[in-house]
Motif scaffolding. Structure first.
Motif, PDB file in Angstrom:
ATOM      1  N   PRO A 114       1.259 -24.070 -36.051  1.00  0.00           N
ATOM      2  CA  PRO A 114       1.092 -22.618 -36.142  1.00  0.00           C
ATOM      3  C   PRO A 114      -0.370 -22.145 -36.129  1.00  0.00           C
ATOM      4  CG  PRO A 114       2.771 -23.349 -37.677  1.00  0.00           C
ATOM      5  CD  PRO A 114       2.121 -24.593 -37.110  1.00  0.00           C
ATOM      6  N   ALA A 115      -1.290 -22.922 -36.667  1.00  0.00           N
ATOM      7  CA  ALA A 115      -2.695 -22.506 -36.643  1.00  0.00           C
ATOM      8  C   ALA A 115      -3.227 -22.522 -35.209  1.00  0.00           C
ATOM      9  CB  ALA A 115      -3.540 -23.404 -37.541  1.00  0.00           C
ATOM     10  N   LEU A 116      -2.877 -23.559 -34.465  1.00  0.00           N
ATOM     11  CA  LEU A 116      -3.249 -23.613 -33.054  1.00  0.00           C
ATOM     12  C   LEU A 116      -2.564 -22.475 -32.312  1.00  0.00           C
ATOM     13  CD1 LEU A 116      -3.384 -26.694 -30.758  1.00  0.00           C
ATOM     14  CD2 LEU A 116      -2.193 -24.649 -30.027  1.00  0.00           C
ATOM     15  N   GLY A 117      -1.288 -22.244 -32.593  1.00  0.00           N
ATOM     16  CA  GLY A 117      -0.547 -21.161 -31.951  1.00  0.00           C
ATOM     17  C   GLY A 117      -1.186 -19.809 -32.197  1.00  0.00           C
ATOM     18  N   PHE A 118      -1.636 -19.564 -33.436  1.00  0.00           N
ATOM     19  CA  PHE A 118      -2.292 -18.295 -33.740  1.00  0.00           C
ATOM     20  C   PHE A 118      -3.591 -18.170 -32.947  1.00  0.00           C
ATOM     21  CE2 PHE A 118      -5.361 -15.758 -36.123  1.00  0.00           C
ATOM     22  CZ  PHE A 118      -4.683 -14.543 -36.166  1.00  0.00           C
ATOM     23  N   ALA A 119      -4.362 -19.251 -32.862  1.00  0.00           N
ATOM     24  CA  ALA A 119      -5.630 -19.207 -32.121  1.00  0.00           C
ATOM     25  C   ALA A 119      -5.383 -18.923 -30.642  1.00  0.00           C
ATOM     26  CB  ALA A 119      -6.387 -20.526 -32.306  1.00  0.00           C
ATOM     27  N   VAL A 120      -4.367 -19.568 -30.061  1.00  0.00           N
ATOM     28  CA  VAL A 120      -4.044 -19.326 -28.655  1.00  0.00           C
ATOM     29  C   VAL A 120      -3.550 -17.889 -28.476  1.00  0.00           C
ATOM     30  CG1 VAL A 120      -2.457 -19.944 -26.780  1.00  0.00           C
ATOM     31  CG2 VAL A 120      -3.618 -21.743 -28.069  1.00  0.00           C
ATOM     32  N   MET A 121      -2.653 -17.445 -29.349  1.00  0.00           N
ATOM     33  CA  MET A 121      -2.111 -16.086 -29.249  1.00  0.00           C
ATOM     34  C   MET A 121      -3.234 -15.051 -29.344  1.00  0.00           C
ATOM     35  SD  MET A 121       0.644 -14.207 -28.930  1.00  0.00           S
ATOM     36  CE  MET A 121       2.035 -15.167 -29.453  1.00  0.00           C
ATOM     37  N   ARG A 122      -4.145 -15.255 -30.249  1.00  0.00           N
ATOM     38  CA  ARG A 122      -5.252 -14.307 -30.397  1.00  0.00           C
ATOM     39  C   ARG A 122      -6.116 -14.275 -29.139  1.00  0.00           C
ATOM     40  NH1 ARG A 122      -9.308 -13.769 -35.507  1.00  0.00           N
ATOM     41  NH2 ARG A 122     -10.429 -11.975 -34.693  1.00  0.00           N
TER      42      ARG A 122
END
Length: 151
Positions: A114-122
């Motif tokens: 999820p932390a990687l996902g948030f960084a990609v989403m942002r």
């Protein structure tokens, strides 16, 4: 650096390395259609060299170029959001080399971390905001009557 050049550079090294494990190198010759508006968006690219135009088919009119992308730019964001359909078309303006990512694999990686996902989403959201602003400005230039007085 424009916001469109931020996807890989904006990710912490650990996340960038994990995402790059999914990458494969591809190339497109000049004038190649990379994808069509309304087609299935199942992948994305980060341009390594060359230029790509994003275009939009306007009803009753010709295809209009809304932006030109270059080295470091993200090509394609529709892989991230259902219904996974391209909002623009894309064509190689010159020979292009790029990293290609499978959209389903990238989404799975983002869900697993999820932390990687948030960084990609942002990062993708920043690109999306920039692209929509650019498309809006381009369309206003084409269709709003130019007058001597501000609107």
């Amino acid at each position: 650096m424009t916001t469109t050049k931020r996807l890989l550079r904006s990710l912490p090294a650990e996340y960038r390395d994990r995402l790059m494990e999914l990458a494969r190198e591809v190339s497109f010759p000049e004038d190649a259609r990379i994808f069509e508006e309304h087609g299935t968006a199942d992948r994305f690219w980060v341009i390594r060299s060359g230029a790509v135009t994003l275009d939009l088919q306007l009803p009753g009119r010709r295809v209009v170029t809304v932006e030109t992308l270059g080295t470091g730019d993200l090509l394609g964001w529709s892989w991230l959001f259902p219904p996974y359909e391209w909002g623009f078309g894309a064509e190689a303006l010159s020979p292009v080399r790029a990293y290609e990512f499978d959209g389903a694999d990238a989404r799975a990686l983002c869900e697993q971390n999820p932390a990687l996902g948030f960084a990609v989403m942002r990062a993708v959201a920043e690109v999306l905001g920039h692209r929509l602003h650019t498309a809006r400005s381009r369309l206003l230039d084409l269709y709003v009557p130019h007058t001597a007085e501000p609107l």
